[in-house]
Write a protein that holds these residues in place. Structure first.
Motif, mmCIF file in Angstrom:
data_model
loop_
_atom_site.group_PDB
_atom_site.id
_atom_site.type_symbol
_atom_site.label_atom_id
_atom_site.label_comp_id
_atom_site.label_asym_id
_atom_site.label_seq_id
_atom_site.Cartn_x
_atom_site.Cartn_y
_atom_site.Cartn_z
ATOM 1 N N LYS A 47 -6.380 4.597 -0.023
ATOM 2 C CA LYS A 47 -5.405 3.537 -0.281
ATOM 3 C C LYS A 47 -5.131 3.357 -1.782
ATOM 4 O O LYS A 47 -6.064 3.336 -2.594
ATOM 5 C CB LYS A 47 -5.910 2.205 0.275
ATOM 6 N N THR A 80 -5.411 -1.532 8.494
ATOM 7 C CA THR A 80 -4.724 -1.787 7.225
ATOM 8 C C THR A 80 -5.245 -3.025 6.519
ATOM 9 O O THR A 80 -5.197 -3.101 5.292
ATOM 10 C CB THR A 80 -3.209 -1.952 7.445
ATOM 11 N N GLU A 98 0.871 -1.180 0.000
ATOM 12 C CA GLU A 98 0.000 0.000 0.000
ATOM 13 C C GLU A 98 0.901 1.219 0.000
ATOM 14 O O GLU A 98 1.836 1.306 0.787
ATOM 15 C CB GLU A 98 -0.917 -0.001 1.224
ATOM 16 N N TYR A 125 -2.808 0.535 -4.080
ATOM 17 C CA TYR A 125 -2.084 -0.719 -3.948
ATOM 18 C C TYR A 125 -1.198 -0.975 -5.165
ATOM 19 O O TYR A 125 -1.624 -0.781 -6.306
ATOM 20 C CB TYR A 125 -3.052 -1.881 -3.755
#
Length: 351
Positions: free
Chosen positions: A12, A175, A5, A14
């Motif tokens: 977020k 998370t 991340e 990725y």
């Protein structure tokens, strides 16, 4: 496989990369973090092949268009995504390859019609459909809490319990979770029926995202020109929506409406084609070219785009310029095409 991340915040992004081939994908990149992404890719020696938006974002500008232009990455979104310049539209069950890594697409609508989740190597990136101990709101941008409940319970919750959950947002410092944990402990879902979930989501009373006016319509249209004044949400909500079959019947009548297509030229003659007789005026050019429609002010004007989203903006713009008989084609060319109504591509007609 490399998985990270990158934003270290509430929003977020990725990174998925094949360490053997050095090919990479970015999921939900944020425009304000563009330089950071390019630096990380360079540091890791990765080539960015793919950028994927899990949905049309309402709280931040996407960096997908910039990354597409800067490094030639393939921009991917769901078939119902409204934005132009998407290189590949995907649907439920399709796969995206990044080197030797494989990403499986699940269509998980409800937050938005174009919402997808991405399954890869024991992980699922759930966008704003399923969050950690929560779910994404479903009260704007074509949201549907019933469809969201179905997507979560019938698709995401059928993944193995140990599947790691990585959402597009988290506001509590989390998370990661797992599918099993969310089944057992998500307060919006655990033990709640579909009807109860719909009632809950329809009565949340959440404020709109702070930047929705500056973010949502630019993301939907890929227009960067600050000179274009986008309509307010109130103006958009006042646009009359017309069904494809209703418009098709009127086009065969003695007093047909004028169809104004606000897509880009490559879309106009692309895979979906266009409605026979439609006038092409891309959305970014509509305010300057509205004078071309003055002779049609007494006619009904139906505005059309890919998914009925950009055209709602176009219809609101024309209404604000004094055109009184304006409607939007609900569902756009996707709905028109899926109903097998008449289309043209270049000079060839197709039924």
């Amino acid at each position: 496989m490399l998985f990270r991340e990158l934003n270290r915040g509430k929003c977020k992004t990725y990174l998925i990369a094949c360490e053997e081939t050095k090919r990479a994908a970015l999921v939900d990149p944020v425009k304000e973090r563009l330089e950071r992404y390019l630096s990380i890719l360079a540091y890791e020696g990765l080539r960015l092949d793919v950028v994927i938006d899990t949905h049309t974002h309402a709280d931040h500008r996407t960096a997908s268009f910039d990354l597409r232009d800067l490094v030639g990455a393939c921009a991917i979104m769901h078939r119902w995504a409204p934005a132009p310049h998407i290189d590949r539209h995907v649907d439920d069950g399709e796969t995206v390859r990044v080197g030797n890594a494989e990403i499986r697409v699940l269509h998980t609508p409800g937050h938005t019609p174009d919402s997808i989740s991405l399954v890869c190597a024991g992980r699922v990136m759930t966008g704003d459909t399923l969050m950690i101990r929560g779910t994404g709101r479903s009260d704007f941008a074509g949201g549907d809490p019933g469809a969201q409940y179905d997507a979560i319970t019938e698709k995401l919750f059928r993944l193995p319990d140990e599947t790691a959950v990585f959402p597009a947002h988290d506001y509590r410092g989390n998370t990661c979770s797992t599918i099993g944990d969310e089944k057992r402990s998500n307060p919006r879902l655990a033990g709640r029926s579909r009807d109860a979930y719909v009632q809950l989501m329809n009565n949340l009373g959440l404020p709109l995202p702070d930047k929705i006016q500056e973010v949502l319509q630019p993301n939907e249209s890929a227009i960067e020109d600050d000179r274009l004044r986008f309509p307010t949400l109130a103006e958009l909500n006042q646009v009359c929506q017309r069904d494809s079959r209703e418009v098709a019947a009127e086009l065969e009548s003695g007093v047909p409406p004028l169809v104004v297509d606000v897509r880009e030229p490559e879309e106009f003659d692309g895979e979906l084609g266009h409605i026979p007789g439609a006038l092409l005026i891309p959305l970014k050019d509509l305010p300057a070219r509205a004078c071309e429609l003055e002779c049609h002010k007494e006619r009904t004007i139906v505005v059309v785009c890919r998914a009925g989203v950009r055209s709602t903006t176009g219809a609101a713009i024309l209404t604000g310029l004094g055109f009184e008989h304006v409607a939007n084609l609900k569902g756009g060319m996707l709905d028109w095409f899926d109903r097998r109504l008449a289309v043209e591509r270049a000079s060839n007609a197709d039924r």
